[in-house]
Enzyme design. Sequence first.
Site, short mmCIF file in Angstrom:
data_model
loop_
_atom_site.label_atom_id
_atom_site.label_comp_id
_atom_site.label_asym_id
_atom_site.label_seq_id
_atom_site.Cartn_x
_atom_site.Cartn_y
_atom_site.Cartn_z
N SER A 115 14.89 25.74 3.30
CA SER A 115 16.34 25.84 3.12
C SER A 115 16.85 24.62 2.39
O SER A 115 16.30 23.51 2.53
CB SER A 115 16.98 25.92 4.50
OG SER A 115 18.36 25.73 4.41
N TYR A 173 18.33 22.95 13.65
CA TYR A 173 17.85 23.99 12.73
C TYR A 173 17.28 23.35 11.46
O TYR A 173 16.15 23.61 11.06
CB TYR A 173 18.97 24.99 12.37
CG TYR A 173 18.57 25.86 11.21
CD1 TYR A 173 17.65 26.90 11.37
CD2 TYR A 173 19.04 25.62 9.91
CE1 TYR A 173 17.22 27.67 10.30
CE2 TYR A 173 18.63 26.38 8.84
CZ TYR A 173 17.73 27.40 9.03
OH TYR A 173 17.30 28.16 7.96
N LYS A 207 13.30 22.98 9.88
CA LYS A 207 12.81 23.36 8.54
C LYS A 207 12.11 22.18 7.87
O LYS A 207 11.06 22.33 7.24
CB LYS A 207 13.98 23.82 7.67
CG LYS A 207 14.57 25.16 8.09
CD LYS A 207 13.63 26.30 7.75
CE LYS A 207 13.98 27.56 8.46
NZ LYS A 207 13.03 28.64 8.32
P1 NAD Z 1 17.00 36.98 10.24
O1 NAD Z 1 17.37 36.46 11.58
O2 NAD Z 1 17.73 38.17 9.72
O3 NAD Z 1 15.44 37.27 10.17
C1 NAD Z 1 14.51 36.55 10.93
C2 NAD Z 1 13.63 37.56 11.64
O4 NAD Z 1 12.65 36.86 12.39
C3 NAD Z 1 14.40 38.45 12.60
O5 NAD Z 1 14.06 39.80 12.35
C4 NAD Z 1 13.91 38.01 13.99
O6 NAD Z 1 13.90 39.08 14.91
C5 NAD Z 1 12.53 37.48 13.66
N1 NAD Z 1 12.01 36.45 14.57
C6 NAD Z 1 12.63 35.33 15.00
N2 NAD Z 1 11.82 34.62 15.79
C7 NAD Z 1 10.65 35.30 15.86
C8 NAD Z 1 9.42 35.07 16.51
N3 NAD Z 1 9.21 34.00 17.26
N4 NAD Z 1 8.43 35.97 16.37
C9 NAD Z 1 8.61 37.08 15.60
N5 NAD Z 1 9.76 37.36 14.97
C10 NAD Z 1 10.76 36.46 15.08
O7 NAD Z 1 17.15 35.75 9.21
P2 NAD Z 1 17.10 35.75 7.63
O8 NAD Z 1 18.46 35.43 7.13
O9 NAD Z 1 16.39 36.94 7.12
O10 NAD Z 1 16.22 34.45 7.40
C11 NAD Z 1 14.83 34.52 7.23
C12 NAD Z 1 14.27 33.12 7.11
O11 NAD Z 1 14.89 32.44 6.03
C13 NAD Z 1 14.52 32.25 8.35
O12 NAD Z 1 13.38 31.44 8.56
C14 NAD Z 1 15.70 31.39 7.95
O13 NAD Z 1 15.71 30.17 8.63
C15 NAD Z 1 15.42 31.20 6.46
N6 NAD Z 1 16.64 30.91 5.70
C16 NAD Z 1 17.70 31.75 5.80
C17 NAD Z 1 18.87 31.47 5.11
C18 NAD Z 1 20.08 32.36 5.25
O14 NAD Z 1 21.19 31.88 4.94
N7 NAD Z 1 19.96 33.60 5.66
C19 NAD Z 1 18.93 30.34 4.28
C20 NAD Z 1 17.80 29.51 4.19
C21 NAD Z 1 16.65 29.81 4.91
C1 WQD Z 2 29.69 28.81 3.19
C2 WQD Z 2 31.06 28.21 2.95
C3 WQD Z 2 32.06 27.18 4.88
C4 WQD Z 2 32.51 30.82 7.22
C5 WQD Z 2 24.44 27.89 5.96
C6 WQD Z 2 23.44 26.95 6.55
C7 WQD Z 2 22.34 26.68 5.56
C8 WQD Z 2 21.71 27.99 5.07
C9 WQD Z 2 22.76 28.93 4.57
C10 WQD Z 2 19.88 28.56 6.51
C11 WQD Z 2 31.24 26.86 3.64
C12 WQD Z 2 32.86 28.37 4.43
C13 WQD Z 2 32.21 29.93 6.22
C14 WQD Z 2 33.87 31.07 7.54
C15 WQD Z 2 34.53 29.55 5.79
N1 WQD Z 2 21.07 28.69 6.14
N2 WQD Z 2 33.20 29.31 5.52
N3 WQD Z 2 34.83 30.43 6.79
O1 WQD Z 2 27.20 26.49 5.76
O2 WQD Z 2 26.83 26.70 3.26
O3 WQD Z 2 25.02 27.28 4.81
O4 WQD Z 2 23.78 29.10 5.56
O5 WQD Z 2 19.05 27.80 6.11
O6 WQD Z 2 21.40 25.87 6.19
O7 WQD Z 2 24.11 25.74 6.89
O8 WQD Z 2 26.94 28.77 4.66
O9 WQD Z 2 28.10 30.93 4.76
O10 WQD Z 2 28.28 29.34 6.72
O11 WQD Z 2 29.44 28.77 4.60
O12 WQD Z 2 35.42 29.00 5.16
O13 WQD Z 2 34.20 31.83 8.45
O14 WQD Z 2 32.04 29.08 3.53
O15 WQD Z 2 32.90 26.14 5.26
O16 WQD Z 2 32.00 26.09 2.77
P1 WQD Z 2 26.58 27.19 4.64
P2 WQD Z 2 28.17 29.54 5.26
#
Ligand code: NAD
Ligand code: WQD
Length: 336
Positions: free
Chosen positions: A124, A149, A153
Site C-alpha cells: 500500500s 495496518y 504492510k
Molecule cells: P477485502 O477485505 O475486500 O479482501 C480481503 C479478503 O481477505 C477478504 O475476502 C477476507 O475475507 C480475506 N481474509 C482476511 N483475512 C484472511 C485470512 N486470515 N485468511 C483468509 N482470508 C482472509 O480487501 P481488499 O480491498 O480487496 O484488499 C485486498 C488487499 O489489498 C489487502 O491486503 C489490503 O490490505 C490491500 N490493499 C487494499 C487497499 C484498498 O484501499 N482496498 C489499498 C492498498 C492495499
Molecule cells: C480518501 C479521501 C478522506 C471518507 C485509505 C488507507 C490507505 C489505503 C487506501 C489500504 C481522504 C476523504 C473519506 C469520508 C472524506 N488502504 N474522505 N469523507 O485515507 O486516502 O486511504 O485507503 O492500504 O492505506 O488509508 O482513503 O477513501 O478513506 O479517503 O472526506 O467519509 O476522502 O479524508 O482525503 P485514504 P479514503
Amino acid sequence: MKILVTGGSGYIGSHTCVELIDQGYEPIIVDNLCNSKEVVTDRIKEISGKRPKFYLGDIRNQTILEKIFNENEIDSVIHFAGLKAVGESVTKPLEYYDNNIYGSLVLLKAMKKANVKKIIFSSSATVYGTQPIIPYVETMQTGEPTQPYGRSKLFIEKILQDLFKAEKNWSITLLRYFNPVGAHSSGLIGEDPQGIPNNLMPYITQVAIGKRPSLAVFGNDYNTPDGTCVRDYIHVMDLAKGHVAALNNNNANNIQIFNLGSGKGTSVLEVISAFETVFGKKLPWHFAPRREGDLPAYWANADKAKQIMGWQTKLQLEDMVKDSWNWQRNNPQGFV
Ligand code: NAD
Ligand code: WQD
C-alpha cells in the site's frame, strides 16, 4: 497455469480473478470469508464463464495451505488476504498483526515447503508515510506509517526483502496500491463494506442510494487547490490488470517494487463533482473537521510499472464513479 489467490473473494481479489481467467490463468481462491461472501464466485462465473475453485480457510492454518498446495499444481501466489481498516487497526493491533503478519509468515512457509516461490503481495502507498516530495516514487525510503495496518504492510515488505536476501531463488513483487475504487462494468462484483464505510467512494454511493443521509468531507482547509485532500484514485480493473502484468513480468530470482496508481491527484470535491455528473443530481454532503491521520496530498509516480511491465492505467475518474454507482445501484445491499 494455476494461481493461488489468497483473499480472492474480497474486493480487489475478485476483480483480479476475473482478469486472471480472462488472460487464461486458473485462479484458486483461499478465503476465510471474514470480509467477503462465497457468492462472489458465482458472480465471477457469470462474468467470465468459469467458477474459481474455492477453499474456505484461513491463511494462518498451515494444514489448509498444505492441502491446497498438495491438491493443486500451483505456479504462483497473489496474496491479498488481510485486514485493511486503518482506524480499526488502531483499536485491534494484535488482530491486525496476527492476521496480516503471522498469516503472511504461515503462507510463505507453506509456499517454501511446496517449492512455490513466486509471490505478488498487496502492499500500500501507506508504507511511504509522510514524504517531503510528491509524487511518491519507489526509490524513496519508506516512511513511518502511523497505525498498525500500515506498519503491518511495511513489516511484510521487510520480511519479503529479508527472505529474498537469504534465498535468491524467489520471485517477489511488492505492489503498492494507491486508492482503489470502481467496480467491474457488469455491476456484478464490487466493493461491499460491512457497516459504515471507511473509504470515500463507498460512502458516496451509500449516500446516493439513500442508505446514509450525507457525506462528511473531512477538512476544507488543507494546503491544496480546493482545500480538500488529494489522492490518486485507481480503477479496480486497472489494478487487477496490474496483477496480471506482474505475473507476466519476468521477475525470476528477483524482488521488485511497483507503485500502482494513475499518477494523477484528485481532490475530494473533484470526486464528488464527477459523481454528481453521473448521478444526475446533487449529492448531499457537508464539510466536517479533518480526519486524524489524513495526509493533505499524495499521488503515485507510476513510470516504473509502465517501463518494466508495460502497465498503465486506462480508465478515468468518470469510469470509476460510473462503475461504482452501477455496482451500488444494482446491489443496494451489497452481496446477499
Ligand atoms: P477485502 O477485505 O475486500 O479482501 C480481503 C479478503 O481477505 C477478504 O475476502 C477476507 O475475507 C480475506 N481474509 C482476511 N483475512 C484472511 C485470512 N486470515 N485468511 C483468509 N482470508 C482472509 O480487501 P481488499 O480491498 O480487496 O484488499 C485486498 C488487499 O489489498 C489487502 O491486503 C489490503 O490490505 C490491500 N490493499 C487494499 C487497499 C484498498 O484501499 N482496498 C489499498 C492498498 C492495499
Ligand atoms: C480518501 C479521501 C478522506 C471518507 C485509505 C488507507 C490507505 C489505503 C487506501 C489500504 C481522504 C476523504 C473519506 C469520508 C472524506 N488502504 N474522505 N469523507 O485515507 O486516502 O486511504 O485507503 O492500504 O492505506 O488509508 O482513503 O477513501 O478513506 O479517503 O472526506 O467519509 O476522502 O479524508 O482525503 P485514504 P479514503
